[in-house]
Design a protein around this motif. Structure first.
Motif, short mmCIF file in Angstrom:
data_model
loop_
_atom_site.label_atom_id
_atom_site.label_comp_id
_atom_site.label_asym_id
_atom_site.label_seq_id
_atom_site.Cartn_x
_atom_site.Cartn_y
_atom_site.Cartn_z
N LEU A 103 0.85 -1.19 0.00
CA LEU A 103 0.00 0.00 0.00
C LEU A 103 0.89 1.24 0.00
CD1 LEU A 103 -3.06 0.86 0.25
CD2 LEU A 103 -2.59 1.21 2.68
N TRP B 41 -4.20 7.18 -9.45
CA TRP B 41 -4.45 6.23 -10.54
C TRP B 41 -3.58 6.57 -11.74
CZ3 TRP B 41 -6.24 5.70 -15.55
CH2 TRP B 41 -6.91 4.51 -15.90
N HIS C 90 -11.01 -0.24 -9.35
CA HIS C 90 -10.85 -0.60 -7.94
C HIS C 90 -10.85 0.69 -7.11
CE1 HIS C 90 -9.82 -3.35 -4.70
NE2 HIS C 90 -8.89 -2.51 -4.30
N CYS D 119 -10.63 2.84 -3.32
CA CYS D 119 -10.26 2.86 -1.92
C CYS D 119 -11.53 2.95 -1.09
CB CYS D 119 -9.32 4.02 -1.62
SG CYS D 119 -10.01 5.66 -1.92
N VAL E 97 -0.05 -7.88 -4.24
CA VAL E 97 -1.06 -6.88 -4.56
C VAL E 97 -0.46 -5.50 -4.33
CG1 VAL E 97 -3.36 -5.97 -4.02
CG2 VAL E 97 -2.93 -8.43 -3.88
N THR F 27 -1.55 -1.31 -4.41
CA THR F 27 -2.58 -0.28 -4.56
C THR F 27 -2.22 0.93 -3.71
OG1 THR F 27 -4.98 0.09 -4.63
CG2 THR F 27 -4.12 -1.09 -2.72
N SER F 28 -3.08 1.93 -3.71
CA SER F 28 -2.87 3.17 -2.96
C SER F 28 -4.02 3.39 -2.00
CB SER F 28 -2.75 4.35 -3.93
OG SER F 28 -2.47 5.55 -3.25
N MET G 294 -8.33 3.75 -7.60
CA MET G 294 -6.95 3.46 -7.26
C MET G 294 -6.24 2.62 -8.31
SD MET G 294 -6.40 4.99 -4.40
CE MET G 294 -7.41 6.27 -5.14
N THR H 36 -4.42 -0.39 -9.18
CA THR H 36 -4.36 -1.66 -8.44
C THR H 36 -3.88 -2.77 -9.35
OG1 THR H 36 -6.18 -0.90 -7.05
CG2 THR H 36 -5.66 -3.24 -6.98
N LEU I 27 -11.31 -1.68 -1.68
CA LEU I 27 -10.17 -2.02 -0.82
C LEU I 27 -10.55 -3.05 0.23
CD1 LEU I 27 -7.18 -1.12 -0.36
CD2 LEU I 27 -8.05 0.54 1.27
N TRP J 271 -10.23 -7.17 0.00
CA TRP J 271 -9.02 -7.99 0.06
C TRP J 271 -9.01 -8.95 1.24
CZ3 TRP J 271 -6.76 -8.71 -4.20
CH2 TRP J 271 -6.74 -7.70 -5.17
#
Length: 692
Positions: A36, A42, A82, A84, A336, A338-339, A378, A380, A400, A403
């Motif tokens: 993360l 994005w 995807h 957040c 994985v 993502t932000s 995001m 991802t 998010l 997961w």
């Protein structure tokens, strides 16, 4: 459009009575690394947006590079829709750990450092599944009711075996804990020991990468699978630079290495802090005035810094991916990336920063603290060689908080029933049928959307205040500066109009969708007194009268289960329909009892539901979590739990999960009361199930 939307609504209404197939399990449980990053948009990732800018070769639109992340996109899946959980870090990270949306998380808005709820977390679920669990990086969910290091929600108290991290939220705003160049000295804690003193010249992105590599090396030779939550604290606002170039090579023998010597903890803890600009950007120029006839000018320093930080994350991730190959564990490791939220407008430097330079928000409008797509969509990526096909672009909406359920599925353990997320493995692997998920976001902020020229006029300078967003199929409903539950949603098709420029709410064809959005948001959340909303008292909408028969559908799953579990898709030991919700006559030594159906509410009003039982249990109406007696999972007392819900008259789908352990006879009493109605057991006459 009409056919598509009707189908979406139909899925939501019947989802409770449809069993989805779980993804086929792999031969062994995969290692899991969840990466993360902090405030990366994005549009910052090459495969999502920057490559398009490079190919367009418009010198007034600079671009940056993320080769390692682009490689993951080639070797796995891009989740381009995807979301957040919230457009700022603390609530987003809380929803991630708890597996619930902001409609149920105990940390909302700007509740930084608030204690993460003491219940099932991503880490505790995987620990129960046999994983070694570690946190490296930023936490910020520890609670403030105790002095360090005895924070109530220290990572070690929320399912992690080991943590090496910034525990406090604000510590993550400085990337040199010893030098404290811009924000002062900070504290890094190894478990419950402050180890900051030995971290001279340790740029935290490098520090976290080196520590992650050390842990992976230690775990690689063990039969036990591992879960790592690697939470980088860049490219967030302070925009400090590394000390030097990324070390050559990568993996086992190259790249960043953990030296473990005080004052020289990692192999980049030398040179000058806050000094290194990546050579791809050091002398970069651009067409600042959009006039090819004039000379280009150098990139402003602040953007060289931002691109260098994104590249440093990318280098570290590439280093880790090479290590997995060197250790020969890449085939059984799910990674994985993502932000936590959209790109920021913040800078702790003298020079201002705006995400327009790289269009970090991609093709969307909105930034951090906005619920426009740019604030919550995001970048991802997922890679699991041999299990997740390569070069996938997945457009199915997800969030998010999915997961936790996804990792539980991969770990071959049922997810706790209290989670809002669904396993994404069926879509990622192409095996099985994915359950219908919910993308729901709520947030409050007293600022406004920036006036960027790149943004549509209908978004510029929009007052935020109370905001809300929900996605159903291709459409989103968005509300800004909400005054009451009656406020209309703006409606956008974010597939054909990702910038959300054309509000469809005023068109006659979308009136029914407006009604659906207003009703649906009452069915997916519960109020939180510490984060009050103007729509908290809105009554929960009933569904259209279903095709139903009297009674409740029930299923028994005999056996040992670690908690009140979501067993959707698993064959039951026994199942059928019965007149009422009473389970006291069911003979079950150990296992799960599941009941679902429709509760017919006789009139509008406020209803109080109470449950008392000798097992563990959970009660949902629609997707709202009404009563949760699941943690700790084996209560010794018959504690009555009550909840008050404002309900519209009509049919409300419900689910009751009950977990029985030991040899005690199942027992669960369920009562209701309302104005003019004394407390009484929920009568059989009010209970229905889906007709065959």
């Amino acid at each position: 459009m009409k056919h598509s939307f009707t189908y979406i609504v139909f899925l939501y209404l019947v989802a409770l009575s449809v069993f989805a197939q779980p993804a086929a399990p792999s031969a062994s449980k995969p290692n899991i690394i969840f990466i993360l990053v902090d405030d990366m948009g994005w549009g910052d990732v090459g495969a999502f947006w920057q490559q398009q800018r490079m190919k367009a070769n418009d010198r007034s639109e600079p671009w940056q590079f993320t080769p390692s992340l682009d490689a993951i996109a080639q070797n796995g899946a891009m989740l381009t829709h995807h979301y957040c959980a919230a457009p700022v870090c603390a609530p987003s990270r809380a929803s991630l750990m708890l597996g619930v949306s902001q409609g149920h998380a105990n940390i909302r808005n700007n509740q930084f450092d608030k204690e993460l709820q003491d219940t099932y977390t991503m880490s505790s679920v995987l620990k129960k599944a046999g994983y070694s669990t570690s946190l490296v990086g930023k936490w910020g969910l520890q609670g403030v009711d105790a002095e360090a290091p005895n924070w109530p929600a220290h990572p070690l108290n929320r399912g992690f075996d080991y943590s090496y991290a910034y525990i406090r939220h604000a510590d993550g705003h400085e990337h040199y804990p010893v030098e404290g160049i811009y924000r002062g000295k900070k504290e890094v804690w190894e478990n419950k020991t402050n180890v900051s003193a030995g971290l001279a010249k340790s740029f935290t992105t490098d520090l976290w990468t080196a520590k992650a590599k050390q842990i992976i090396k230690q775990q690689a030779g063990k039969a036990q699978p591992f879960f790592m939550y690697l939470a980088y604290d860049v490219p967030h606002a302070v925009l400090e630079l590394p000390t030097q170039a990324y070390p050559q090579g990568g993996g086992l023998k190259g790249g960043l290495q953990w030296l473990g010597t005080s004052g020289k903890m990692i192999n980049t803890a030398s040179g000058t802090p806050d000094s290194y600009i990546h050579p791809d950007y050091a002398k970069a120029t651009y067409d600042h005035d959009k006039n090819p006839a004039t000379a280009e000018v150098p990139w402003p320093n602040v953007y060289k810094r931002y691109a260098t930080l994104c590249r440093r994350i990318d280098d570290g991730i590439g280093d880790i991916m090479q290590l997995l190959k060197d250790l020969k564990i890449d085939q059984n490791t799910m990674v994985v990336f993502t932000s936590d939220n959209g790109p920021s407008i913040e800078s702790y430097l003298k020079e201002d920063y705006e995400p327009v330079f790289f269009n970090s928000f991609g093709p969307f409008d909105g930034i951090k603290r906005d619920v426009w797509e740019g604030g919550v969509r995001m970048p991802t990526l997922v890679q699991w060689p041999g299990t997740i096909p390569t070069k996938q672009v997945i457009t199915r909406p997800s969030a998010l908080y999915d997961w936790l359920a996804t990792f539980a599925d991969a770990a071959q353990i049922p997810a706790p029933a209290r989670t809002d997320g669904v396993s994404l493995l069926p879509t990622l692997t192409g095996q099985g049928t994915q359950k219908q998920g919910v993308v729901y976001i709520e947030y409050e902020n007293n600022g406004a959307t920036p006036k960027f020229e790149e943004f549509s006029p209908n978004h510029r300078a929009r007052k935020r205040n109370q905001m809300q967003k929900i996605r159903l199929g291709d459409f989103v409903g968005v509300r800004y500066d909400i005054k009451s539950a009656d406020d209309d949603f703006e409606i956008y098709n974010v597939v054909t109009d990702p910038q959300e420029t054309k509000n469809l709410a005023g068109e006659a064809a979308y009136r029914s969708m407006q009604k659906t959005f207003k009703e649906r948001v009452t069915q997916v959340r519960r109020p939180d007194p510490e984060a009050p909303r103007p729509y908290d008292l809105a009554p929960m909408a009933a569904m259209e009268a279903p095709k139903a028969a009297a009674g409740v559908h029930w299923a028994i799953h005999e056996g040992e289960f670690p908690w009140v579990a979501d067993l959707t898709g698993r064959p039951a030991s026994l199942s059928g329909n019965k007149p009422g919700a009473d389970i006291n006559s069911i003979a079950l030594k150990e296992g799960m009892i599941y009941q679902e159906g429709y509760l017919k509410v006789p009139q509008d009003g406020t209803y109080q539901f109470t449950m008392t039982g000798n097992g563990s249990y959970l009660f949902r109406l629609h997707d709202a979590l009404i009563i949760d007696r699941t943690y700790p999972d084996q209560p010794k007392l018959k504690l009555p739990l009550s909840a008050t819900v404002n309900l519209k008259a009509g049919y409300h789908p419900f689910r009751i999960y009950y977990h029985q352990t030991g040899n005690a006879k199942p027992n669960l009493d369920w009562t209701w009361q309302a104005e003019g109605m004394r407390e009484q057991p929920v009568p059989a006459a009010a209970l229905f199930h889906a007709a065959d």
